[in-house]
Design a protein around this motif. Structure first.
Motif, PDB file in Angstrom:
ATOM      1  N   THR A   3       0.843  -1.190   0.000  1.00 24.11           N
ATOM      2  CA  THR A   3       0.000   0.000   0.000  1.00 24.11           C
ATOM      3  C   THR A   3       0.882   1.244   0.000  1.00 24.11           C
ATOM      4  O   THR A   3       2.030   1.212   0.444  1.00 24.11           O
ATOM      5  N   GLY A   4       0.351   2.355  -0.515  1.00 29.65           N
ATOM      6  CA  GLY A   4       1.146   3.566  -0.670  1.00 29.65           C
ATOM      7  C   GLY A   4       1.089   4.497   0.523  1.00 29.65           C
ATOM      8  O   GLY A   4       0.527   4.169   1.567  1.00 29.65           O
ATOM      9  N   LEU A   5       1.664   5.686   0.346  1.00 26.89           N
ATOM     10  CA  LEU A   5       1.698   6.686   1.408  1.00 26.89           C
ATOM     11  C   LEU A   5       0.283   7.143   1.744  1.00 26.89           C
ATOM     12  O   LEU A   5      -0.539   7.347   0.865  1.00 26.89           O
ATOM     13  N   LYS A   6       0.015   7.317   3.033  1.00 31.53           N
ATOM     14  CA  LYS A   6      -1.291   7.817   3.458  1.00 31.53           C
ATOM     15  C   LYS A   6      -1.310   9.334   3.383  1.00 31.53           C
ATOM     16  O   LYS A   6      -0.358   9.991   3.776  1.00 31.53           O
ATOM     17  N   ASN A   7      -2.418   9.871   2.900  1.00 32.04           N
ATOM     18  CA  ASN A   7      -2.586  11.325   2.952  1.00 32.04           C
ATOM     19  C   ASN A   7      -3.927  11.665   3.573  1.00 32.04           C
ATOM     20  O   ASN A   7      -4.522  12.698   3.302  1.00 32.04           O
ATOM     21  N   VAL A   8      -4.421  10.750   4.424  1.00 29.85           N
ATOM     22  CA  VAL A   8      -5.699  10.962   5.086  1.00 29.85           C
ATOM     23  C   VAL A   8      -5.599  12.132   6.052  1.00 29.85           C
ATOM     24  O   VAL A   8      -4.692  12.175   6.886  1.00 29.85           O
ATOM     25  N   LEU A   9      -6.525  13.082   5.919  1.00 30.62           N
ATOM     26  CA  LEU A   9      -6.535  14.231   6.821  1.00 30.62           C
ATOM     27  C   LEU A   9      -7.240  13.857   8.102  1.00 30.62           C
ATOM     28  O   LEU A   9      -8.361  13.349   8.081  1.00 30.62           O
ATOM     29  N   LEU A  10      -6.572  14.051   9.215  1.00 27.05           N
ATOM     30  CA  LEU A  10      -7.185  13.772  10.508  1.00 27.05           C
ATOM     31  C   LEU A  10      -8.326  14.750  10.752  1.00 27.05           C
ATOM     32  O   LEU A  10      -8.339  15.854  10.228  1.00 27.05           O
ATOM     33  N   GLY A  11      -9.290  14.350  11.548  1.00 26.30           N
ATOM     34  CA  GLY A  11     -10.480  15.164  11.752  1.00 26.30           C
ATOM     35  C   GLY A  11     -10.255  16.343  12.675  1.00 26.30           C
ATOM     36  O   GLY A  11      -9.191  16.519  13.256  1.00 26.30           O
ATOM     37  N   ILE A  12     -11.303  17.131  12.790  1.00 29.28           N
ATOM     38  CA  ILE A  12     -11.296  18.264  13.703  1.00 29.28           C
ATOM     39  C   ILE A  12     -11.044  17.758  15.119  1.00 29.28           C
ATOM     40  O   ILE A  12     -11.622  16.771  15.555  1.00 29.28           O
ATOM     41  N   ALA A 114     -18.770  29.675   9.756  1.00 32.78           N
ATOM     42  CA  ALA A 114     -18.220  31.025   9.907  1.00 32.78           C
ATOM     43  C   ALA A 114     -17.994  31.346  11.387  1.00 32.78           C
ATOM     44  O   ALA A 114     -16.975  31.933  11.762  1.00 32.78           O
ATOM     45  N   GLU A 115     -18.953  30.961  12.237  1.00 31.14           N
ATOM     46  CA  GLU A 115     -18.788  31.168  13.677  1.00 31.14           C
ATOM     47  C   GLU A 115     -17.671  30.287  14.228  1.00 31.14           C
ATOM     48  O   GLU A 115     -16.889  30.720  15.085  1.00 31.14           O
ATOM     49  N   ALA A 116     -17.604  29.040  13.747  1.00 29.82           N
ATOM     50  CA  ALA A 116     -16.520  28.156  14.182  1.00 29.82           C
ATOM     51  C   ALA A 116     -15.175  28.779  13.845  1.00 29.82           C
ATOM     52  O   ALA A 116     -14.258  28.827  14.686  1.00 29.82           O
ATOM     53  N   LEU A 117     -15.062  29.272  12.615  1.00 27.46           N
ATOM     54  CA  LEU A 117     -13.812  29.894  12.170  1.00 27.46           C
ATOM     55  C   LEU A 117     -13.454  31.084  13.051  1.00 27.46           C
ATOM     56  O   LEU A 117     -12.291  31.259  13.452  1.00 27.46           O
ATOM     57  N   LYS A 118     -14.464  31.899  13.371  1.00 22.83           N
ATOM     58  CA  LYS A 118     -14.239  33.088  14.200  1.00 22.83           C
ATOM     59  C   LYS A 118     -13.647  32.715  15.557  1.00 22.83           C
ATOM     60  O   LYS A 118     -12.649  33.301  15.997  1.00 22.83           O
ATOM     61  N   TRP A 119     -14.253  31.720  16.219  1.00 20.81           N
ATOM     62  CA  TRP A 119     -13.793  31.362  17.558  1.00 20.81           C
ATOM     63  C   TRP A 119     -12.470  30.601  17.521  1.00 20.81           C
ATOM     64  O   TRP A 119     -11.616  30.798  18.397  1.00 20.81           O
ATOM     65  N   TYR A 120     -12.276  29.763  16.504  1.00 14.83           N
ATOM     66  CA  TYR A 120     -10.980  29.089  16.368  1.00 14.83           C
ATOM     67  C   TYR A 120      -9.869  30.119  16.162  1.00 14.83           C
ATOM     68  O   TYR A 120      -8.769  29.998  16.724  1.00 14.83           O
ATOM     69  N   ARG A 121     -10.147  31.133  15.341  1.00 18.14           N
ATOM     70  CA  ARG A 121      -9.121  32.157  15.083  1.00 18.14           C
ATOM     71  C   ARG A 121      -8.745  32.893  16.371  1.00 18.14           C
ATOM     72  O   ARG A 121      -7.567  33.186  16.610  1.00 18.14           O
ATOM     73  N   LEU A 122      -9.742  33.237  17.171  1.00 10.51           N
ATOM     74  CA  LEU A 122      -9.452  33.938  18.420  1.00 10.51           C
ATOM     75  C   LEU A 122      -8.593  33.076  19.347  1.00 10.51           C
ATOM     76  O   LEU A 122      -7.638  33.566  19.956  1.00 10.51           O
ATOM     77  N   ALA A 123      -8.926  31.779  19.447  1.00 10.90           N
ATOM     78  CA  ALA A 123      -8.130  30.890  20.296  1.00 10.90           C
ATOM     79  C   ALA A 123      -6.749  30.661  19.703  1.00 10.90           C
ATOM     80  O   ALA A 123      -5.737  30.664  20.426  1.00 10.90           O
ATOM     81  N   ALA A 124      -6.687  30.472  18.385  1.00 10.10           N
ATOM     82  CA  ALA A 124      -5.402  30.242  17.724  1.00 10.10           C
ATOM     83  C   ALA A 124      -4.488  31.446  17.875  1.00 10.10           C
ATOM     84  O   ALA A 124      -3.261  31.297  18.043  1.00 10.10           O
ATOM     85  N   GLY A 125      -5.072  32.641  17.843  1.00  7.54           N
ATOM     86  CA  GLY A 125      -4.280  33.857  18.018  1.00  7.54           C
ATOM     87  C   GLY A 125      -3.652  33.959  19.391  1.00  7.54           C
ATOM     88  O   GLY A 125      -2.672  34.693  19.584  1.00  7.54           O
ATOM     89  N   MET A 138      -9.625  23.005   8.346  1.00  3.65           N
ATOM     90  CA  MET A 138     -10.656  23.709   7.574  1.00  3.65           C
ATOM     91  C   MET A 138     -10.092  24.218   6.250  1.00  3.65           C
ATOM     92  O   MET A 138     -10.734  24.075   5.199  1.00  3.65           O
ATOM     93  N   TYR A 139      -8.893  24.800   6.275  1.00  3.03           N
ATOM     94  CA  TYR A 139      -8.316  25.319   5.039  1.00  3.03           C
ATOM     95  C   TYR A 139      -7.836  24.207   4.113  1.00  3.03           C
ATOM     96  O   TYR A 139      -7.891  24.338   2.884  1.00  3.03           O
ATOM     97  N   ALA A 140      -7.375  23.098   4.663  1.00  2.68           N
ATOM     98  CA  ALA A 140      -6.909  21.981   3.831  1.00  2.68           C
ATOM     99  C   ALA A 140      -8.061  21.282   3.123  1.00  2.68           C
ATOM    100  O   ALA A 140      -7.907  20.782   2.005  1.00  2.68           O
ATOM    101  N   THR A 141      -9.228  21.239   3.763  1.00  4.52           N
ATOM    102  CA  THR A 141     -10.383  20.543   3.193  1.00  4.52           C
ATOM    103  C   THR A 141     -11.359  21.477   2.498  1.00  4.52           C
ATOM    104  O   THR A 141     -12.258  21.016   1.784  1.00  4.52           O
ATOM    105  N   GLY A 142     -11.211  22.781   2.713  1.00  6.26           N
ATOM    106  CA  GLY A 142     -12.162  23.725   2.149  1.00  6.26           C
ATOM    107  C   GLY A 142     -13.518  23.643   2.816  1.00  6.26           C
ATOM    108  O   GLY A 142     -14.541  23.962   2.209  1.00  6.26           O
ATOM    109  N   GLU A 143     -13.531  23.230   4.085  1.00  4.96           N
ATOM    110  CA  GLU A 143     -14.790  23.091   4.812  1.00  4.96           C
ATOM    111  C   GLU A 143     -15.088  24.387   5.558  1.00  4.96           C
ATOM    112  O   GLU A 143     -14.460  24.707   6.552  1.00  4.96           O
ATOM    113  N   GLY A 144     -16.037  25.153   5.017  1.00  2.00           N
ATOM    114  CA  GLY A 144     -16.421  26.418   5.639  1.00  2.00           C
ATOM    115  C   GLY A 144     -15.591  27.603   5.188  1.00  2.00           C
ATOM    116  O   GLY A 144     -15.909  28.746   5.519  1.00  2.00           O
ATOM    117  N   VAL A 145     -14.521  27.327   4.435  1.00  2.00           N
ATOM    118  CA  VAL A 145     -13.650  28.380   3.900  1.00  2.00           C
ATOM    119  C   VAL A 145     -13.178  27.921   2.521  1.00  2.00           C
ATOM    120  O   VAL A 145     -13.207  26.727   2.226  1.00  2.00           O
TER     121      VAL A 145
END
Length: 287
Positions: A3-12, A114-125, A138-145
């Motif tokens: 089997t080849g290299l995995k590129n599965v994105l882990l979940g939130i 959009a609300e999830a993104l807002k609160w994640y950004r505040l915590a990430a900051g 979110m940015y890798a999957t294009g989910e919500g952005v």
């Protein structure tokens, strides 16, 4: 065939109660935390609720955790969201992250990326590694952005530099695939090794594959088998399969490879037997 290299994105990543908040706390709050830590939720609730009602952010966050997990109170995501919001609006990073989770999942509040993104950004900051990781997802999957590999890479890197294994794993995948960054297998190996060293099975598998194929490192069957074995011990089917293939081809064959070859085959046999039994039961029920 391997089997080849995995590129599965882990979940939130979901918010967890991991340790006492890293900020000054009162003796009453600390007493509640000590009670919570030993499962005395009634005492924790008795200490924390009055403080939360008086505007104590740490206590509001703690009540949110209790309602989310149903510890000492009935499980109630809407009530959890209420207390998280009160703490989040005071700038409490853990509450901002957890409130983002609730909006992302639609638990206790309407699902709203959009609300999830807002609160994640505040915590990430504020340096919250899990919030940084979730922004990367979110940015890798294009989910919500809009999908944006460069932005995903930025957030994964910030989380990876804080030692978050999932972010280290996916940063390695992005370097290998050249997503948002020039392809660099040597850099990929460095990040995969960090995640693999923390026990991440996907990273262990991918590091084994890199040694197997000589990508970013000299080709080395023994090292490939070693990392495949570590992933296989955690139940990784791809690693178990590749170990069996290595044994069949005499590549880095060792006692460990032979053992996992047999384990993988036995697991396949067991799965087949279970499938047959299921079919027999279904047919019998229809007669």
């Amino acid at each position: 065939m391997k089997t080849g290299l995995k590129n599965v994105l882990l979940g939130i990543g979901l918010g967890l109660l991991a340790a006492m908040p890293m900020m000054p706390v009162s003796a009453d709050f600390a007493g509640g935390w000590a009670a919570y830590d030993v499962g005395d939720y009634a005492t924790a609730l008795r200490e924390w609720r009055p403080m939360a009602e008086q505007g104590h952010a740490s206590a509001q966050y703690a009540l949110g955790l209790m309602y989310r997990d149903g510890k000492g109170v009935p499980e109630d995501d809407a009530e959890a969201a209420k207390w998280y919001r009160l703490a989040a609006e005071q700038g409490y990073a853990g509450a901002q992250f957890n409130l983002g989770d609730l909006y992302f999942l639609g638990r206790g509040v309407p699902q709203d990326y959009a609300e999830a993104l807002k609160w994640y950004r505040l915590a990430a900051g504020q340096g919250d590694a899990w919030a940084q990781y979730n922004l990367g997802v979110m940015y890798a999957t294009g989910e919500g952005v809009p999908e944006d590999n460069a932005e995903a890479l930025k957030w994964f890197r910030l989380a990876a530099e804080q030692g978050l294994a999932g972010a280290q794993y996916y940063l390695g995948v992005m370097y290998h695939e050249g997503r948002g960054v020039p392809r660099d297998d040597a850099e990929a190996v460095q990040w995969l090794r960090l995640a693999a060293g923390q026990g991440d099975a996907d990273a262990q598998y991918n590091l084994g594959w890199m040694y197997d194929k000589g990508k970013g490192v000299p080709q080395d069957d023994a090292e490939a088998a070693r990392w495949y074995r570590l992933a296989a011990e955690q139940g990784d089917a791809g690693a178990q399969h590749n170990l069996r293939v290595m044994y069949d081809k005499g590549e880095g064959a060792s006692g460990d490879v032979i053992v996992w070859s047999w384990i993988s085959m036995l697991m396949g046999i067991v799965s087949l037997v279970m499938l047959i039994l299921g079919i027999v039961k279904f047919v019998a029920s229809r007669i």
